[in-house]
Design a protein around this motif. Sequence first.
Motif, PDB file in Angstrom:
ATOM      1  N   THR A  99     -33.296  -0.421   8.913  1.00 30.43           N
ATOM      2  CA  THR A  99     -34.734  -0.431   8.670  1.00 30.43           C
ATOM      3  C   THR A  99     -34.987   0.164   7.290  1.00 30.43           C
ATOM      4  O   THR A  99     -34.102   0.795   6.700  1.00 30.43           O
ATOM      5  CB  THR A  99     -35.484   0.391   9.731  1.00 30.43           C
ATOM      6  OG1 THR A  99     -35.129   1.781   9.578  1.00 30.43           O
ATOM      7  CG2 THR A  99     -35.131  -0.064  11.141  1.00 30.43           C
ATOM      8  N   LEU A 100     -36.191  -0.022   6.773  1.00 26.53           N
ATOM      9  CA  LEU A 100     -36.503   0.529   5.456  1.00 26.53           C
ATOM     10  C   LEU A 100     -36.366   2.049   5.433  1.00 26.53           C
ATOM     11  O   LEU A 100     -35.939   2.630   4.434  1.00 26.53           O
ATOM     12  CB  LEU A 100     -37.924   0.127   5.046  1.00 26.53           C
ATOM     13  CG  LEU A 100     -38.122  -1.331   4.626  1.00 26.53           C
ATOM     14  CD1 LEU A 100     -39.596  -1.598   4.337  1.00 26.53           C
ATOM     15  CD2 LEU A 100     -37.274  -1.669   3.398  1.00 26.53           C
ATOM     16  N   SER A 101     -36.716   2.704   6.528  1.00 20.08           N
ATOM     17  CA  SER A 101     -36.660   4.168   6.558  1.00 20.08           C
ATOM     18  C   SER A 101     -35.269   4.698   6.887  1.00 20.08           C
ATOM     19  O   SER A 101     -34.931   5.829   6.542  1.00 20.08           O
ATOM     20  CB  SER A 101     -37.672   4.708   7.578  1.00 20.08           C
ATOM     21  OG  SER A 101     -37.388   4.211   8.871  1.00 20.08           O
ATOM     22  N   SER A 116     -27.480  -3.516  -6.176  1.00 25.64           N
ATOM     23  CA  SER A 116     -27.597  -2.328  -5.340  1.00 25.64           C
ATOM     24  C   SER A 116     -28.863  -2.435  -4.495  1.00 25.64           C
ATOM     25  O   SER A 116     -29.911  -2.868  -4.977  1.00 25.64           O
ATOM     26  CB  SER A 116     -27.662  -1.080  -6.219  1.00 25.64           C
ATOM     27  OG  SER A 116     -28.029   0.049  -5.464  1.00 25.64           O
ATOM     28  N   PHE A 117     -28.776  -2.049  -3.236  1.00 33.33           N
ATOM     29  CA  PHE A 117     -29.936  -2.138  -2.354  1.00 33.33           C
ATOM     30  C   PHE A 117     -31.092  -1.286  -2.870  1.00 33.33           C
ATOM     31  O   PHE A 117     -32.249  -1.683  -2.788  1.00 33.33           O
ATOM     32  CB  PHE A 117     -29.552  -1.703  -0.935  1.00 33.33           C
ATOM     33  CG  PHE A 117     -29.910  -2.713   0.114  1.00 33.33           C
ATOM     34  CD1 PHE A 117     -29.083  -3.793   0.356  1.00 33.33           C
ATOM     35  CD2 PHE A 117     -31.074  -2.592   0.855  1.00 33.33           C
ATOM     36  CE1 PHE A 117     -29.404  -4.739   1.312  1.00 33.33           C
ATOM     37  CE2 PHE A 117     -31.408  -3.528   1.815  1.00 33.33           C
ATOM     38  CZ  PHE A 117     -30.578  -4.608   2.049  1.00 33.33           C
ATOM     39  N   LYS A 118     -30.774  -0.122  -3.420  1.00 32.84           N
ATOM     40  CA  LYS A 118     -31.834   0.787  -3.854  1.00 32.84           C
ATOM     41  C   LYS A 118     -32.593   0.250  -5.064  1.00 32.84           C
ATOM     42  O   LYS A 118     -33.706   0.711  -5.351  1.00 32.84           O
ATOM     43  CB  LYS A 118     -31.261   2.168  -4.163  1.00 32.84           C
ATOM     44  CG  LYS A 118     -30.326   2.219  -5.359  1.00 32.84           C
ATOM     45  CD  LYS A 118     -29.792   3.626  -5.568  1.00 32.84           C
ATOM     46  CE  LYS A 118     -28.860   3.699  -6.778  1.00 32.84           C
ATOM     47  NZ  LYS A 118     -28.327   5.075  -6.971  1.00 32.84           N
ATOM     48  N   ASN A 119     -32.007  -0.723  -5.770  1.00 34.84           N
ATOM     49  CA  ASN A 119     -32.683  -1.309  -6.926  1.00 34.84           C
ATOM     50  C   ASN A 119     -33.557  -2.503  -6.564  1.00 34.84           C
ATOM     51  O   ASN A 119     -34.212  -3.078  -7.433  1.00 34.84           O
ATOM     52  CB  ASN A 119     -31.657  -1.733  -7.980  1.00 34.84           C
ATOM     53  CG  ASN A 119     -30.983  -0.547  -8.641  1.00 34.84           C
ATOM     54  OD1 ASN A 119     -31.522   0.564  -8.646  1.00 34.84           O
ATOM     55  ND2 ASN A 119     -29.795  -0.759  -9.188  1.00 34.84           N
ATOM     56  N   GLN A 172     -35.877  -5.765  -0.072  1.00 31.35           N
ATOM     57  CA  GLN A 172     -35.081  -5.009   0.891  1.00 31.35           C
ATOM     58  C   GLN A 172     -35.357  -5.500   2.311  1.00 31.35           C
ATOM     59  O   GLN A 172     -34.430  -5.716   3.098  1.00 31.35           O
ATOM     60  CB  GLN A 172     -35.385  -3.514   0.787  1.00 31.35           C
ATOM     61  CG  GLN A 172     -34.789  -2.833  -0.424  1.00 31.35           C
ATOM     62  CD  GLN A 172     -35.013  -1.326  -0.412  1.00 31.35           C
ATOM     63  OE1 GLN A 172     -35.216  -0.727   0.642  1.00 31.35           O
ATOM     64  NE2 GLN A 172     -34.981  -0.711  -1.579  1.00 31.35           N
ATOM     65  N   GLN A 173     -36.636  -5.683   2.631  1.00 32.43           N
ATOM     66  CA  GLN A 173     -36.990  -6.117   3.982  1.00 32.43           C
ATOM     67  C   GLN A 173     -36.472  -7.519   4.273  1.00 32.43           C
ATOM     68  O   GLN A 173     -35.971  -7.795   5.371  1.00 32.43           O
ATOM     69  CB  GLN A 173     -38.509  -6.078   4.170  1.00 32.43           C
ATOM     70  CG  GLN A 173     -38.955  -6.309   5.611  1.00 32.43           C
ATOM     71  CD  GLN A 173     -38.458  -5.225   6.542  1.00 32.43           C
ATOM     72  OE1 GLN A 173     -38.861  -4.069   6.435  1.00 32.43           O
ATOM     73  NE2 GLN A 173     -37.566  -5.581   7.460  1.00 32.43           N
ATOM     74  N   VAL A 174     -36.578  -8.415   3.292  1.00 30.15           N
ATOM     75  CA  VAL A 174     -36.062  -9.776   3.467  1.00 30.15           C
ATOM     76  C   VAL A 174     -34.568  -9.743   3.775  1.00 30.15           C
ATOM     77  O   VAL A 174     -34.084 -10.429   4.688  1.00 30.15           O
ATOM     78  CB  VAL A 174     -36.339 -10.624   2.209  1.00 30.15           C
ATOM     79  CG1 VAL A 174     -35.555 -11.936   2.256  1.00 30.15           C
ATOM     80  CG2 VAL A 174     -37.828 -10.917   2.082  1.00 30.15           C
ATOM     81  N   ASN A 175     -33.834  -8.932   3.027  1.00 30.37           N
ATOM     82  CA  ASN A 175     -32.389  -8.861   3.225  1.00 30.37           C
ATOM     83  C   ASN A 175     -32.021  -8.131   4.514  1.00 30.37           C
ATOM     84  O   ASN A 175     -31.046  -8.498   5.186  1.00 30.37           O
ATOM     85  CB  ASN A 175     -31.729  -8.203   2.015  1.00 30.37           C
ATOM     86  CG  ASN A 175     -31.587  -9.153   0.846  1.00 30.37           C
ATOM     87  OD1 ASN A 175     -30.657  -9.948   0.782  1.00 30.37           O
ATOM     88  ND2 ASN A 175     -32.527  -9.090  -0.096  1.00 30.37           N
ATOM     89  N   LEU A 176     -32.781  -7.119   4.874  1.00 33.35           N
ATOM     90  CA  LEU A 176     -32.547  -6.446   6.155  1.00 33.35           C
ATOM     91  C   LEU A 176     -32.739  -7.418   7.315  1.00 33.35           C
ATOM     92  O   LEU A 176     -31.956  -7.434   8.271  1.00 33.35           O
ATOM     93  CB  LEU A 176     -33.488  -5.251   6.306  1.00 33.35           C
ATOM     94  CG  LEU A 176     -33.137  -4.005   5.492  1.00 33.35           C
ATOM     95  CD1 LEU A 176     -34.306  -3.021   5.493  1.00 33.35           C
ATOM     96  CD2 LEU A 176     -31.890  -3.328   6.040  1.00 33.35           C
TER      97      LEU A 176
END
Length: 226
Positions: A22-24, A49-52, A58-62
């Motif tokens: 999850t994002l959190s 990098s995920f953080k970039n 991020q949500q799309v890839n998660l």
Amino acid sequence: MMNKKDTKINRNDMLELTRRMTLSRNCFVRAAGAYIDDEGYIDDTFNVSFKNMSKHDQQVNLNLAKTIPFSKTNEQLKCYKFPEGDMAYDSIHKLLMALSQYGLKDDLLVQTLCEQLAEGICDTKDSSDKINRLQGQEFGIYIYHGIYDIPKKGSDHSEQWESEEIYSFLICVVAPVDKDYNAGTPKCGFIFPAFEERSAEPGKIDIFFEIPEYPDEGFLNRIIGQ
């Protein structure tokens, strides 16, 4: 022909992983992969990098990555054992071991894996009783590197503060893409190493097919060499 599918996947193990997707509470460090054209060749690659990523990306890839552990356990997602003695210098198994241990920062290793998976998919032979849903169209190969600090569990199964093991793993998702490289519904993929009894099992891999009755045999054979 030897059946290398020999272990049932524990649904609770998969759900435990998704709680860190999850994002959190994000366990993913990096995303890499390639876009494949309708002839089976790499059209473009990515490694980030995920953080970039933006929160949206991020949500799309998660959401893409979670498709694999969230799928129907022991139906769409099944555990396979690698054949013994397959750690040749050019084997998929050895390549996955290197990528899961060192992450996805080596572009050449990522490209090699994508090329091999794409070749397998394009080698799948259509017949009246087999449905190949990727051959002949553009698709993306998305590879995610995650690190999960597995907490110990007490006798009452509650999570403790102490770490039991660091699980470094890869999730691969293969999905058709549109002209803007937006991913459609995932058709196949895997989790490596298999997550078994809350621990890494590097001799096994969990492989996903959207329609388990019609697996992409080229993809499967390229990974485990059936």
